[in-house]
Design an enzyme around this catalytic site. Structure first.
Site, short mmCIF file in Angstrom:
data_model
loop_
_atom_site.label_atom_id
_atom_site.label_comp_id
_atom_site.label_asym_id
_atom_site.label_seq_id
_atom_site.Cartn_x
_atom_site.Cartn_y
_atom_site.Cartn_z
N SER A 171 0.84 -1.20 0.00
CA SER A 171 0.00 0.00 0.00
C SER A 171 0.88 1.25 0.00
O SER A 171 1.67 1.44 -0.92
CB SER A 171 -0.96 -0.04 1.19
OG SER A 171 -1.96 0.95 1.06
N ASP A 257 -9.73 -4.08 -5.70
CA ASP A 257 -9.21 -3.11 -4.74
C ASP A 257 -9.87 -1.76 -4.98
O ASP A 257 -9.73 -1.16 -6.04
CB ASP A 257 -7.70 -3.00 -4.91
CG ASP A 257 -7.02 -2.21 -3.80
OD1 ASP A 257 -7.70 -1.47 -3.08
OD2 ASP A 257 -5.78 -2.32 -3.68
N HIS A 286 -7.77 -4.95 -1.34
CA HIS A 286 -6.51 -4.26 -1.07
C HIS A 286 -5.45 -5.20 -0.50
O HIS A 286 -4.26 -4.87 -0.48
CB HIS A 286 -6.76 -3.09 -0.12
CG HIS A 286 -5.63 -2.13 -0.04
ND1 HIS A 286 -5.03 -1.59 -1.16
CD2 HIS A 286 -4.97 -1.60 1.03
CE1 HIS A 286 -4.05 -0.78 -0.80
NE2 HIS A 286 -4.00 -0.77 0.53
#
Length: 306
Positions: A171, A257, A286
């Site tokens: 991320s 995502d 995600h």
């Protein structure tokens, strides 16, 4: 690639990836040279964790503007030779977490430094909007320099083989990994799982939750600052970083995502200037491939570090 089901919002920064600023190399050279005015002042203090196979150290060094940057250094207890090493950055707001968290990389035989992203951790949020309309003083400018300095600090350890250092992140950490990969020569690999900070124009249109929505709200309130924001992001966007990659790369994305839309990871993979593997995970959000993605990352690291 499957299509996103989240709502599409008006384009705030256009539709195409941000162009590389004409002064990109000078911008980062200035940032890195400014940090070099300060000694690294690396400290490595043992932490009693009760672990029997992994040694953990409270690690610190001087980053951008000489600020103190902390991390956890984890080393396999049995290490007869200098180790290949992994610099690791976490997701938005996570910081360095606890000393015994995330033992995967050290258990796999690597020296593992997880860097505390400046001001994050301990229940804090991220800092995407900090000086977002001031490129020279923006939050991620400093964070990328911290990452470059972290690689330098790692390479200076007797326990680490300086020629075998990789950068990984998930991320926000994926965006940081791509950024450090653009700034630091001689890395063995760069791995970015579901990277944030990537292809900002498209991310702002498709992200339904997470930090991109913070920026969307900011631009809706301050549309007159869009050009300044675009300039700042152009220096740190994962697509820009990918255009300057020199190390072999791995980028992964979950096709469902809605925090870091898969189109944005695909754009970074398409722009990547070195050999790249792009792994798409159907029916994943995600977390991308989660444990399977982590297993694949171990294999990539073994390929390039061992």
């Amino acid at each position: 690639m499957t299509s996103m089901t989240s709502p599409r919002f008006d384009a705030l920064l256009g539709h195409d990836p941000l162009p590389t600023p004409s002064d990109y190399r000078a911008f980062w050279a200035t940032a890195l040279e400014s940090a070099q005015r300060f000694g690294l002042d690396t400290r490595v203090d043992p932490v009693d964790t009760g672990l029997s196979a992994i040694d953990v150290f409270d690690f610190s060094f001087r980053g951008t503007d000489g600020r103190l940057v902390s991390g956890w250094l984890r080393l396999p207890r049995h290490r007869p030779h200098p180790l290949p090493a992994v610099l690791h950055a976490n997701g938005y707001g996570a910081g360095r977490l606890a000393p015994i968290d995330d033992l995967t990389w050290s258990a796999a035989g690597f020296a593992h430094l997880v860097m505390n992203t400046h001001g994050q951790g301990g229940g804090s949020t991220g800092h995407l909007l900090d000086r977002i309309d001031d490129a020279e003083h923006s939050y991620y400018r400093g964070v990328f320099v911290d990452g470059a300095r972290a690689v330098e600090a790692l390479r200076g350890l007797d326990e680490v083989d300086a020629a075998r250092v990789a950068v990984i992140g998930n991320s926000q950490g994926g965006g940081i990994a791509l950024g450090v990969g653009a700034l630091v020569p001689g890395l063995a690999a760069v791995l970015a799982q579901a990277p944030f900070l990537t292809d900002a124009p498209v991310a702002l249109q498709y992200a339904a939750q997470g930090p991109w929505t913070e920026l969307r709200g900011y631009l809706a309130e301050h549309p007159e600052r869009a050009a300044a924001v675009a300039r700042t992001l152009a220096y740190v966007d994962g697509v820009t970083s990918a255009r300057h990659a020199t190390a072999p790369g791995w980028i992964s994305a979950g096709l469902d995502d809605d925090i870091c839309p898969p189109q944005t990871a695909a754009a970074a993979a398409a722009a990547y200037a070195a050999p790249i593997t792009f792994r798409e995970w159907p029916n994943a959000g995600h977390e991308a491939g989660a444990s399977a993605d982590r297993q694949a990352a171990i294999e990539v690291l073994r390929q390039h570090l061992v």
